[in-house]
Design a protein around this motif. Structure first.
Motif, short mmCIF file in Angstrom:
data_model
loop_
_atom_site.label_atom_id
_atom_site.label_comp_id
_atom_site.label_asym_id
_atom_site.label_seq_id
_atom_site.Cartn_x
_atom_site.Cartn_y
_atom_site.Cartn_z
N ILE A 15 -14.46 6.28 -6.10
CA ILE A 15 -14.24 5.24 -7.10
C ILE A 15 -14.39 3.88 -6.42
O ILE A 15 -14.21 3.76 -5.21
N SER A 16 -14.70 2.89 -7.19
CA SER A 16 -14.92 1.55 -6.65
C SER A 16 -13.72 0.66 -7.00
O SER A 16 -13.35 0.55 -8.17
N LEU A 17 -13.11 0.09 -5.98
CA LEU A 17 -11.96 -0.81 -6.15
C LEU A 17 -12.14 -2.03 -5.27
O LEU A 17 -12.76 -1.96 -4.20
N LYS A 18 -11.58 -3.15 -5.69
CA LYS A 18 -11.47 -4.30 -4.82
C LYS A 18 -10.42 -3.97 -3.77
O LYS A 18 -9.55 -3.13 -4.00
N ASP A 19 -10.48 -4.61 -2.62
CA ASP A 19 -9.47 -4.38 -1.58
C ASP A 19 -8.07 -4.60 -2.12
O ASP A 19 -7.15 -3.81 -1.83
N SER A 20 -7.91 -5.64 -2.92
CA SER A 20 -6.57 -5.95 -3.45
C SER A 20 -6.09 -4.86 -4.40
O SER A 20 -4.90 -4.54 -4.43
N GLU A 21 -7.00 -4.28 -5.19
CA GLU A 21 -6.62 -3.19 -6.10
C GLU A 21 -6.21 -1.96 -5.30
O GLU A 21 -5.21 -1.31 -5.62
N ARG A 22 -7.00 -1.63 -4.28
CA ARG A 22 -6.67 -0.48 -3.43
C ARG A 22 -5.30 -0.67 -2.77
O ARG A 22 -4.47 0.24 -2.77
N ASP A 23 -5.07 -1.87 -2.25
CA ASP A 23 -3.79 -2.14 -1.59
C ASP A 23 -2.62 -2.03 -2.56
O ASP A 23 -1.57 -1.48 -2.22
N GLU A 24 -2.81 -2.53 -3.77
CA GLU A 24 -1.75 -2.46 -4.78
C GLU A 24 -1.45 -1.00 -5.14
O GLU A 24 -0.29 -0.59 -5.19
N LEU A 25 -2.50 -0.22 -5.37
CA LEU A 25 -2.31 1.19 -5.73
C LEU A 25 -1.73 1.98 -4.57
O LEU A 25 -0.88 2.86 -4.76
N ARG A 26 -2.17 1.69 -3.36
CA ARG A 26 -1.62 2.37 -2.19
C ARG A 26 -0.14 2.07 -2.05
O ARG A 26 0.66 2.96 -1.73
N GLY A 27 0.25 0.82 -2.29
CA GLY A 27 1.67 0.46 -2.23
C GLY A 27 2.49 1.21 -3.26
O GLY A 27 3.60 1.69 -2.97
N CYS A 28 1.95 1.33 -4.48
CA CYS A 28 2.64 2.10 -5.53
C CYS A 28 2.79 3.55 -5.10
O CYS A 28 3.87 4.14 -5.26
N ALA A 29 1.73 4.12 -4.58
CA ALA A 29 1.75 5.51 -4.14
C ALA A 29 2.81 5.72 -3.06
O ALA A 29 3.59 6.68 -3.12
N GLU A 30 2.85 4.83 -2.10
CA GLU A 30 3.80 4.95 -1.00
C GLU A 30 5.24 4.87 -1.49
O GLU A 30 6.12 5.57 -0.99
N ARG A 31 5.49 4.02 -2.48
CA ARG A 31 6.85 3.91 -3.04
C ARG A 31 7.31 5.23 -3.67
O ARG A 31 8.50 5.51 -3.72
N TYR A 32 6.37 6.02 -4.14
CA TYR A 32 6.69 7.33 -4.71
C TYR A 32 6.55 8.44 -3.69
O TYR A 32 6.71 9.62 -4.01
N GLY A 33 6.23 8.09 -2.45
CA GLY A 33 6.09 9.10 -1.41
C GLY A 33 4.83 9.94 -1.57
O GLY A 33 4.80 11.10 -1.16
N LEU A 34 3.79 9.36 -2.17
CA LEU A 34 2.56 10.09 -2.44
C LEU A 34 1.39 9.48 -1.67
O LEU A 34 1.41 8.29 -1.34
N SER A 35 0.38 10.29 -1.45
CA SER A 35 -0.88 9.75 -0.95
C SER A 35 -1.56 9.02 -2.10
O SER A 35 -1.21 9.22 -3.28
N LEU A 36 -2.53 8.19 -1.78
CA LEU A 36 -3.26 7.49 -2.82
C LEU A 36 -3.96 8.49 -3.73
O LEU A 36 -3.96 8.35 -4.95
N SER A 37 -4.55 9.53 -3.16
CA SER A 37 -5.23 10.55 -3.96
C SER A 37 -4.27 11.24 -4.92
O SER A 37 -4.59 11.41 -6.11
#
Length: 58
Positions: A15-37
Motif C-alpha cells: 500500500i502507498s502511504l506518506k511517511d507521516s501516515e505510516r508513522d501515525e498508523l505505526r504509533g496506533c498499532a504499537e499502542r495496541y501492542g500490534l505490528s503495523l500489518s
C-alpha cells in the motif's frame, strides 16, 4: 485442531502511504501492542464489518 487461518500462508500486499501516515498508523498499532500489518488487517476487517452492519440496517 488448528484453525484454517493458522494453516494459510501469509502473502505480502503493498500500500502507498506518506511517511507521516505510516508513522501515525505505526504509533496506533504499537499502542495496541500490534505490528503495523496486524493493525491494518484488523482495521480493514472492522471497517467492512461496520459497513455491512450499517447496510443491513438500512
Amino acid at each position: 485442531m488448528e484453525s484454517k487461518e493458522k494453516k494459510e500462508k501469509r502473502v505480502s500486499v503493498s500500500i502507498s502511504l506518506k511517511d507521516s501516515e505510516r508513522d501515525e498508523l505505526r504509533g496506533c498499532a504499537e499502542r495496541y501492542g500490534l505490528s503495523l500489518s496486524a493493525f491494518l488487517r484488523l482495521a480493514a476487517k472492522e471497517y467492512v464489518d461496520n459497513r455491512n452492519s450499517i447496510q443491513e440496517g438500512e
